[in-house]
Design a protein around this motif. Sequence first.
Motif, PDB file in Angstrom:
ATOM      1  N   GLN A 139       0.824  -1.218   0.000  1.00 43.60           N
ATOM      2  CA  GLN A 139       0.000   0.000   0.000  1.00 43.60           C
ATOM      3  C   GLN A 139       0.853   1.262   0.000  1.00 43.60           C
ATOM      4  OE1 GLN A 139      -3.280   0.673  -0.022  1.00 43.60           O
ATOM      5  NE2 GLN A 139      -4.046  -1.426  -0.027  1.00 43.60           N
ATOM      6  N   CYS A 140       1.924   1.236   0.796  1.00 39.20           N
ATOM      7  CA  CYS A 140       2.673   2.481   0.918  1.00 39.20           C
ATOM      8  C   CYS A 140       3.894   2.485  -0.005  1.00 39.20           C
ATOM      9  CB  CYS A 140       3.015   2.794   2.371  1.00 39.20           C
ATOM     10  SG  CYS A 140       4.052   1.618   3.175  1.00 39.20           S
ATOM     11  N   GLY A 141       3.931   1.539  -0.940  1.00 37.10           N
ATOM     12  CA  GLY A 141       4.922   1.607  -2.009  1.00 37.10           C
ATOM     13  C   GLY A 141       6.333   1.229  -1.602  1.00 37.10           C
ATOM     14  N   ARG A 142       6.470   0.389  -0.556  1.00 38.87           N
ATOM     15  CA  ARG A 142       7.808  -0.009  -0.124  1.00 38.87           C
ATOM     16  C   ARG A 142       8.400  -1.042  -1.071  1.00 38.87           C
ATOM     17  NH1 ARG A 142       8.349  -0.410   6.238  1.00 38.87           N
ATOM     18  NH2 ARG A 142       9.943  -1.868   5.538  1.00 38.87           N
ATOM     19  N   ALA A 143       9.625  -0.824  -1.515  1.00 39.07           N
ATOM     20  CA  ALA A 143      10.307  -1.821  -2.338  1.00 39.07           C
ATOM     21  C   ALA A 143      10.713  -3.014  -1.468  1.00 39.07           C
ATOM     22  CB  ALA A 143      11.532  -1.208  -2.993  1.00 39.07           C
ATOM     23  N   TRP A 144      11.019  -2.731  -0.211  1.00 36.23           N
ATOM     24  CA  TRP A 144      11.363  -3.794   0.741  1.00 36.23           C
ATOM     25  C   TRP A 144      10.243  -3.860   1.759  1.00 36.23           C
ATOM     26  CZ3 TRP A 144      15.679  -7.032   0.766  1.00 36.23           C
ATOM     27  CH2 TRP A 144      16.606  -6.767  -0.254  1.00 36.23           C
ATOM     28  N   ARG A 145       9.624  -5.021   1.867  1.00 37.60           N
ATOM     29  CA  ARG A 145       8.505  -5.111   2.805  1.00 37.60           C
ATOM     30  C   ARG A 145       8.993  -5.195   4.242  1.00 37.60           C
ATOM     31  NH1 ARG A 145       7.612 -11.057   1.045  1.00 37.60           N
ATOM     32  NH2 ARG A 145       6.604 -10.054  -0.708  1.00 37.60           N
ATOM     33  N   LEU A 146       8.132  -4.794   5.164  1.00 40.17           N
ATOM     34  CA  LEU A 146       8.400  -4.956   6.599  1.00 40.17           C
ATOM     35  C   LEU A 146       8.524  -6.447   6.904  1.00 40.17           C
ATOM     36  CD1 LEU A 146       8.441  -3.945   9.585  1.00 40.17           C
ATOM     37  CD2 LEU A 146       5.941  -4.023   9.529  1.00 40.17           C
ATOM     38  N   GLU A 147       9.669  -6.844   7.468  1.00 42.54           N
ATOM     39  CA  GLU A 147       9.867  -8.254   7.834  1.00 42.54           C
ATOM     40  C   GLU A 147       9.240  -8.529   9.198  1.00 42.54           C
ATOM     41  OE1 GLU A 147      14.120  -8.571   8.211  1.00 42.54           O
ATOM     42  OE2 GLU A 147      14.370  -7.347   6.407  1.00 42.54           O
ATOM     43  N   ILE A 148       8.608  -9.672   9.323  1.00 37.43           N
ATOM     44  CA  ILE A 148       8.065 -10.102  10.611  1.00 37.43           C
ATOM     45  C   ILE A 148       8.909 -11.283  11.072  1.00 37.43           C
ATOM     46  CG2 ILE A 148       6.042 -11.013  11.820  1.00 37.43           C
ATOM     47  CD1 ILE A 148       5.602  -8.174  10.801  1.00 37.43           C
ATOM     48  N   GLY A 149       9.628 -11.110  12.182  1.00 37.58           N
ATOM     49  CA  GLY A 149      10.523 -12.165  12.649  1.00 37.58           C
ATOM     50  C   GLY A 149       9.932 -12.940  13.811  1.00 37.58           C
ATOM     51  N   PRO A 150      10.585 -14.025  14.193  1.00 36.36           N
ATOM     52  CA  PRO A 150      10.085 -14.855  15.298  1.00 36.36           C
ATOM     53  C   PRO A 150      10.331 -14.198  16.658  1.00 36.36           C
ATOM     54  CG  PRO A 150      12.185 -15.691  14.531  1.00 36.36           C
ATOM     55  CD  PRO A 150      11.833 -14.547  13.620  1.00 36.36           C
ATOM     56  N   LYS A 151       9.659 -14.730  17.664  1.00 35.28           N
ATOM     57  CA  LYS A 151       9.794 -14.216  19.024  1.00 35.28           C
ATOM     58  C   LYS A 151      11.253 -14.254  19.471  1.00 35.28           C
ATOM     59  CE  LYS A 151       8.143 -16.535  22.577  1.00 35.28           C
ATOM     60  NZ  LYS A 151       7.132 -17.082  23.518  1.00 35.28           N
ATOM     61  N   ALA A 152      11.653 -13.196  20.175  1.00 32.53           N
ATOM     62  CA  ALA A 152      13.033 -13.098  20.646  1.00 32.53           C
ATOM     63  C   ALA A 152      13.059 -12.931  22.166  1.00 32.53           C
ATOM     64  CB  ALA A 152      13.718 -11.902  19.993  1.00 32.53           C
ATOM     65  N   THR A 153      14.108 -13.427  22.792  1.00 36.92           N
ATOM     66  CA  THR A 153      14.305 -13.198  24.219  1.00 36.92           C
ATOM     67  C   THR A 153      15.095 -11.900  24.414  1.00 36.92           C
ATOM     68  OG1 THR A 153      16.431 -14.326  24.247  1.00 36.92           O
ATOM     69  CG2 THR A 153      14.458 -15.699  24.583  1.00 36.92           C
ATOM     70  N   MET A 154      15.095 -11.395  25.647  1.00 34.01           N
ATOM     71  CA  MET A 154      15.888 -10.210  25.943  1.00 34.01           C
ATOM     72  C   MET A 154      17.366 -10.472  25.693  1.00 34.01           C
ATOM     73  SD  MET A 154      14.476  -7.363  26.608  1.00 34.01           S
ATOM     74  CE  MET A 154      15.457  -6.297  27.667  1.00 34.01           C
ATOM     75  N   ASP A 155      17.823 -11.681  25.995  1.00 32.07           N
ATOM     76  CA  ASP A 155      19.230 -12.020  25.724  1.00 32.07           C
ATOM     77  C   ASP A 155      19.565 -11.831  24.249  1.00 32.07           C
ATOM     78  OD1 ASP A 155      20.052 -12.541  28.236  1.00 32.07           O
ATOM     79  OD2 ASP A 155      20.196 -14.724  28.014  1.00 32.07           O
ATOM     80  N   GLU A 156      18.715 -12.380  23.401  1.00 28.34           N
ATOM     81  CA  GLU A 156      18.946 -12.226  21.954  1.00 28.34           C
ATOM     82  C   GLU A 156      18.884 -10.761  21.548  1.00 28.34           C
ATOM     83  OE1 GLU A 156      16.983 -15.777  19.562  1.00 28.34           O
ATOM     84  OE2 GLU A 156      15.651 -15.111  21.169  1.00 28.34           O
ATOM     85  N   ALA A 157      17.934 -10.033  22.151  1.00 24.99           N
ATOM     86  CA  ALA A 157      17.738  -8.628  21.766  1.00 24.99           C
ATOM     87  C   ALA A 157      18.963  -7.794  22.112  1.00 24.99           C
ATOM     88  CB  ALA A 157      16.499  -8.063  22.460  1.00 24.99           C
ATOM     89  N   LEU A 158      19.573  -8.086  23.256  1.00 21.29           N
ATOM     90  CA  LEU A 158      20.700  -7.268  23.724  1.00 21.29           C
ATOM     91  C   LEU A 158      22.040  -7.749  23.169  1.00 21.29           C
ATOM     92  CD1 LEU A 158      19.586  -6.814  27.456  1.00 21.29           C
ATOM     93  CD2 LEU A 158      19.561  -5.072  25.646  1.00 21.29           C
ATOM     94  N   ARG A 159      22.084  -8.995  22.689  1.00 23.68           N
ATOM     95  CA  ARG A 159      23.336  -9.550  22.156  1.00 23.68           C
ATOM     96  C   ARG A 159      23.374  -9.267  20.655  1.00 23.68           C
ATOM     97  NH1 ARG A 159      22.752 -14.892  23.984  1.00 23.68           N
ATOM     98  NH2 ARG A 159      21.959 -15.332  21.926  1.00 23.68           N
ATOM     99  N   ALA A 160      23.764  -8.045  20.311  1.00 27.19           N
ATOM    100  CA  ALA A 160      23.683  -7.624  18.904  1.00 27.19           C
ATOM    101  C   ALA A 160      25.020  -7.810  18.206  1.00 27.19           C
ATOM    102  CB  ALA A 160      23.254  -6.166  18.834  1.00 27.19           C
ATOM    103  N   ALA A 161      24.958  -8.014  16.910  1.00 26.06           N
ATOM    104  CA  ALA A 161      26.169  -8.099  16.091  1.00 26.06           C
ATOM    105  C   ALA A 161      26.883  -6.750  16.101  1.00 26.06           C
ATOM    106  CB  ALA A 161      25.787  -8.496  14.669  1.00 26.06           C
ATOM    107  N   PRO A 162      28.200  -6.750  15.833  1.00 20.57           N
ATOM    108  CA  PRO A 162      28.928  -5.473  15.776  1.00 20.57           C
ATOM    109  C   PRO A 162      28.267  -4.552  14.755  1.00 20.57           C
ATOM    110  CG  PRO A 162      30.451  -7.337  15.617  1.00 20.57           C
ATOM    111  CD  PRO A 162      29.072  -7.904  15.527  1.00 20.57           C
ATOM    112  N   GLY A 163      28.178  -3.278  15.104  1.00 20.91           N
ATOM    113  CA  GLY A 163      27.573  -2.327  14.175  1.00 20.91           C
ATOM    114  C   GLY A 163      26.101  -2.110  14.405  1.00 20.91           C
ATOM    115  N   VAL A 164      25.483  -2.997  15.206  1.00 19.60           N
ATOM    116  CA  VAL A 164      24.059  -2.813  15.513  1.00 19.60           C
ATOM    117  C   VAL A 164      23.941  -2.047  16.822  1.00 19.60           C
ATOM    118  CG1 VAL A 164      21.850  -3.932  15.961  1.00 19.60           C
ATOM    119  CG2 VAL A 164      23.490  -4.992  14.378  1.00 19.60           C
TER     120      VAL A 164
END
Lengths: 238, 238
Positions: A139-164
């Motif tokens: 609808q809003c003309g995005r070339a890249w659609r919004l990705e929907i990812g699986p459930k994450a834990t706080m550990d995963e959320a805070l353990r980010a790759a370098p640059g994130v």
Amino acid sequence: MHRVSVDQIVWAAGESAVIDGDEAHHALRVKRVRPGERIELMDGRGGIAEGEVVEGDLGAKSRELHVRVTGVRREQPARPRVEIWTAVPKGGRVDEMIDQLAQVGAAAWRPLDTARGVVDPREAKMERLGRIAVEASKQCGRAWRLEIGPKATMDEALRAAPGVRVVVADASGSPWSGAESSEHLRLLIGPEGGWTPEELAAARTANASISRFGPHVMRIETAAVAACAMLVSVAASA
Amino acid sequence: MHRVSVDQIVWAAGESAVIDGDEAHHALRVKRVRPGERIELMDGRGGIAEGEVVEGDLGAKSRELHVRVTGVRREQPARPRVEIWTAVPKGGRVDEMIDQLAQVGAAAWRPLDTARGVVDPREAKMERLGRIAVEASKQCGRAWRLEIGPKATMDEALRAAPGVRVVVADASGSPWSGAESSEHLRLLIGPEGGWTPEELAAARTANASISRFGPHVMRIETAAVAACAMLVSVAASA
């Protein structure tokens, strides 16, 4: 211009594309596209084929949309990449949130498992959210659609790759100024009851930014949309 | 802390306040406030009385909430003052928008009469939106409630008093950078069909800023919330 979602862009300029199924039905019966009309076929991952609806394929019983492809292009994903990971709002509010996050330009959303969160989305709901993301992105003309990812834990959320750069939305933080922006941002939004002291301590230990995105208390979905708009705007104004 | 809306703050510290009607019912029956509990009485125009629920007034049939006032304070309105004037979204979307605008910190909302707008809110709807604004403002702890103003024409919208910066949201504008911020901002958001060339020309003649607030097409209510968050944040980060 009407847009159609396709799985893959497999055509070159000059070739014919045949669309069937729901997307063809929607274009023919709801939007009533006409021969000669310009149209875009989008794969939601940067690929876009422009074309023209072909004359003579729009009879009352037509279930196929024929498109003469006039050009194919590939767009790069938006920068900064803004991921929004949130506790899940109740009921229909999560649907609205996904729709709005697509409009403001989030790259991805994931449900976040928090100590005080109360909603645990099942498979059927996650599938529905995926469909909402596809439709809203189109609808809003995005070339890249919004990705929907699986459930994450706080550990995963805070353990980010370098640059994130991980940003935790909390009223205790400093107002977001954009100074800590990065090419890849991950924003975490907690449940209605807020983060636990342990979660905030873990965020500090992980060197996440703790930032606030407004003067008042916001519900999950409002905070997600407001903060996403601010994070995305850094690129636009840079 | 539980908050109660009152018409006026007429008490001094040490005095007793008696609340009745819906607000008393909500506090006693839904929120089940208890003797000794801290409570705030707010007039929505900066006046706040803090107090304590008085023991002995909470019997099963009690319809009155008695509060011993311990202090009265007056808060200044937030700066910058951000007014959001928009074409009216359809159906329940306008309700959601008012609720979200209260959370992100808009000072006021007014429905805007535009050439391509299709919704003209009647008196009953305007009254309902006023109630939503009061409730949402209370929920998120605003000392000054979101004001709901009457319908405005584009002429009124663009003819601003000195010191009021008018900002027109449009995809043709430059990304909002905050550089044109002011102590008093008025943001105009057009209908789904967009502004007419005449409306944009009138905006330019009136020396309004024409700005964009995101990379994609947004519905009225999403644009309102996203842009409001960005306008309000200038103050927070200044």
